[in-house]
Write an enzyme that holds these catalytic residues in place. Structure first.
Site, PDB file in Angstrom:
ATOM      1  N   HIS A 146     -10.405  -5.413  -3.089  1.00  0.00           N
ATOM      2  CA  HIS A 146      -9.055  -5.659  -2.566  1.00  0.00           C
ATOM      3  C   HIS A 146      -9.124  -6.050  -1.105  1.00  0.00           C
ATOM      4  O   HIS A 146      -9.978  -5.585  -0.359  1.00  0.00           O
ATOM      5  CB  HIS A 146      -8.151  -4.435  -2.744  1.00  0.00           C
ATOM      6  CG  HIS A 146      -8.754  -3.134  -2.302  1.00  0.00           C
ATOM      7  ND1 HIS A 146      -9.690  -2.462  -3.060  1.00  0.00           N
ATOM      8  CD2 HIS A 146      -8.567  -2.393  -1.185  1.00  0.00           C
ATOM      9  CE1 HIS A 146     -10.046  -1.353  -2.422  1.00  0.00           C
ATOM     10  NE2 HIS A 146      -9.394  -1.290  -1.283  1.00  0.00           N
ATOM     11  N   ASP A 149       0.843  -1.190   0.000  1.00  0.00           N
ATOM     12  CA  ASP A 149       0.000   0.000   0.000  1.00  0.00           C
ATOM     13  C   ASP A 149       0.886   1.251   0.000  1.00  0.00           C
ATOM     14  O   ASP A 149       1.897   1.316   0.706  1.00  0.00           O
ATOM     15  CB  ASP A 149      -0.911  -0.005   1.234  1.00  0.00           C
ATOM     16  CG  ASP A 149      -2.060   0.980   1.108  1.00  0.00           C
ATOM     17  OD1 ASP A 149      -3.219   0.516   0.998  1.00  0.00           O
ATOM     18  OD2 ASP A 149      -1.811   2.210   1.116  1.00  0.00           O
ATOM     19  N   HIS A 198      -6.950  -5.849   2.373  1.00  0.00           N
ATOM     20  CA  HIS A 198      -5.807  -5.243   3.041  1.00  0.00           C
ATOM     21  C   HIS A 198      -5.221  -6.315   3.962  1.00  0.00           C
ATOM     22  O   HIS A 198      -5.924  -6.836   4.829  1.00  0.00           O
ATOM     23  CB  HIS A 198      -6.231  -4.070   3.930  1.00  0.00           C
ATOM     24  CG  HIS A 198      -6.804  -2.893   3.198  1.00  0.00           C
ATOM     25  ND1 HIS A 198      -6.088  -1.737   2.967  1.00  0.00           N
ATOM     26  CD2 HIS A 198      -8.031  -2.685   2.673  1.00  0.00           C
ATOM     27  CE1 HIS A 198      -6.856  -0.859   2.332  1.00  0.00           C
ATOM     28  NE2 HIS A 198      -8.047  -1.407   2.141  1.00  0.00           N
ATOM     29  N   GLN A 215     -14.293   2.430   1.480  1.00  0.00           N
ATOM     30  CA  GLN A 215     -13.699   2.003   0.209  1.00  0.00           C
ATOM     31  C   GLN A 215     -13.478   3.217  -0.688  1.00  0.00           C
ATOM     32  O   GLN A 215     -14.395   4.003  -0.913  1.00  0.00           O
ATOM     33  CB  GLN A 215     -14.602   0.985  -0.512  1.00  0.00           C
ATOM     34  CG  GLN A 215     -13.969   0.459  -1.791  1.00  0.00           C
ATOM     35  CD  GLN A 215     -14.815  -0.599  -2.499  1.00  0.00           C
ATOM     36  OE1 GLN A 215     -15.927  -0.939  -2.069  1.00  0.00           O
ATOM     37  NE2 GLN A 215     -14.291  -1.125  -3.595  1.00  0.00           N
TER      38      GLN A 215
HETATM   39  P1  5GP Z   1      -9.716   1.336   0.340  1.00  0.00           P
HETATM   40  O1  5GP Z   1      -9.773   2.651   1.052  1.00  0.00           O
HETATM   41  O2  5GP Z   1     -10.421   1.417  -1.002  1.00  0.00           O
HETATM   42  O3  5GP Z   1     -10.151   0.165   1.151  1.00  0.00           O
HETATM   43  O4  5GP Z   1      -8.183   1.082   0.057  1.00  0.00           O
HETATM   44  C1  5GP Z   1      -7.489   1.649  -1.001  1.00  0.00           C
HETATM   45  C2  5GP Z   1      -6.039   1.605  -0.645  1.00  0.00           C
HETATM   46  O5  5GP Z   1      -5.287   1.858  -1.806  1.00  0.00           O
HETATM   47  C3  5GP Z   1      -5.616   2.679   0.379  1.00  0.00           C
HETATM   48  O6  5GP Z   1      -5.086   2.056   1.536  1.00  0.00           O
HETATM   49  C4  5GP Z   1      -4.590   3.506  -0.376  1.00  0.00           C
HETATM   50  O7  5GP Z   1      -3.511   3.925   0.432  1.00  0.00           O
HETATM   51  C5  5GP Z   1      -4.147   2.568  -1.476  1.00  0.00           C
HETATM   52  N1  5GP Z   1      -3.705   3.255  -2.684  1.00  0.00           N
HETATM   53  C6  5GP Z   1      -4.331   4.286  -3.314  1.00  0.00           C
HETATM   54  N2  5GP Z   1      -3.660   4.637  -4.415  1.00  0.00           N
HETATM   55  C7  5GP Z   1      -2.583   3.807  -4.496  1.00  0.00           C
HETATM   56  C8  5GP Z   1      -1.501   3.694  -5.438  1.00  0.00           C
HETATM   57  O8  5GP Z   1      -1.403   4.411  -6.423  1.00  0.00           O
HETATM   58  N3  5GP Z   1      -0.577   2.725  -5.185  1.00  0.00           N
HETATM   59  C9  5GP Z   1      -0.652   1.899  -4.095  1.00  0.00           C
HETATM   60  N4  5GP Z   1       0.317   0.999  -3.946  1.00  0.00           N
HETATM   61  N5  5GP Z   1      -1.661   1.979  -3.197  1.00  0.00           N
HETATM   62  C10 5GP Z   1      -2.607   2.924  -3.389  1.00  0.00           C
END
Ligand code: 5GP
Length: 113
Positions: free
Chosen positions: A99, A30, A101, A93
């Site tokens: 995805h 991440d 984590h 999200q």
């Molecule tokens: P969500 O909030 O949708 O459950 O998780 C999305 C995750 O993607 C977040 O923890 C965020 O830090 C990660 N993320 C967002 N953009 C990028 C990126 O460009 N590269 C990587 N490696 N992680 C990302």
């Protein structure tokens, strides 16, 4: 050409620190880690959110879990880890591609915020 961020990471178009990949799954670190180990696991198949998984995805989801468990071991999380799926906006999200984590390397509290 897709505007899906995680598809672009999976294809290599956008760089990421990839820790595992096979024909169905990609795992990468991440960009904004919330624990010493914070890896995202995605299916290459676009499933926008957990609520949209279908019967046809059962084997794929099982494979994702198996990869998560093996990776946790390989990344030194044998003493415990947390696997999180944020489903839709209210749960936090932000990227509309399913995805997991995988978080570990520190003590976790419960309940989460
Ligand atoms: P969500 O909030 O949708 O459950 O998780 C999305 C995750 O993607 C977040 O923890 C965020 O830090 C990660 N993320 C967002 N953009 C990028 C990126 O460009 N590269 C990587 N490696 N992680 C990302």
């Amino acid at each position: 050409m897709t505007d899906c961020l995680f598809c672009r990471i999976a294809s290599g178009e956008i760089p990421a620190s990839i820790v595992y990949q096979d024909e169905r799954v990609v795992a990468f670190r991440d960009i904004n880690p919330q624990a010493p180990v914070h890896v995202l696991l995605i299916p290459r198949k676009v499933i926008r959110t957990h609520a949209e998984i279908g019967e046809a995805d059962k084997e794929l989801l099982g494979h994702l879990h198996l990869v998560a468990a093996r990776l946790a071991e390989q990344l030194g999380l044998g003493d415990g880890y947390r696997l999180v799926v944020n489903c839709r906006e209210r749960a936090g999200q932000t990227v509309p591609h399913l995805h997991f984590h995988l978080l570990g390397g520190r003590d976790m509290t419960w309940p989460p915020g």
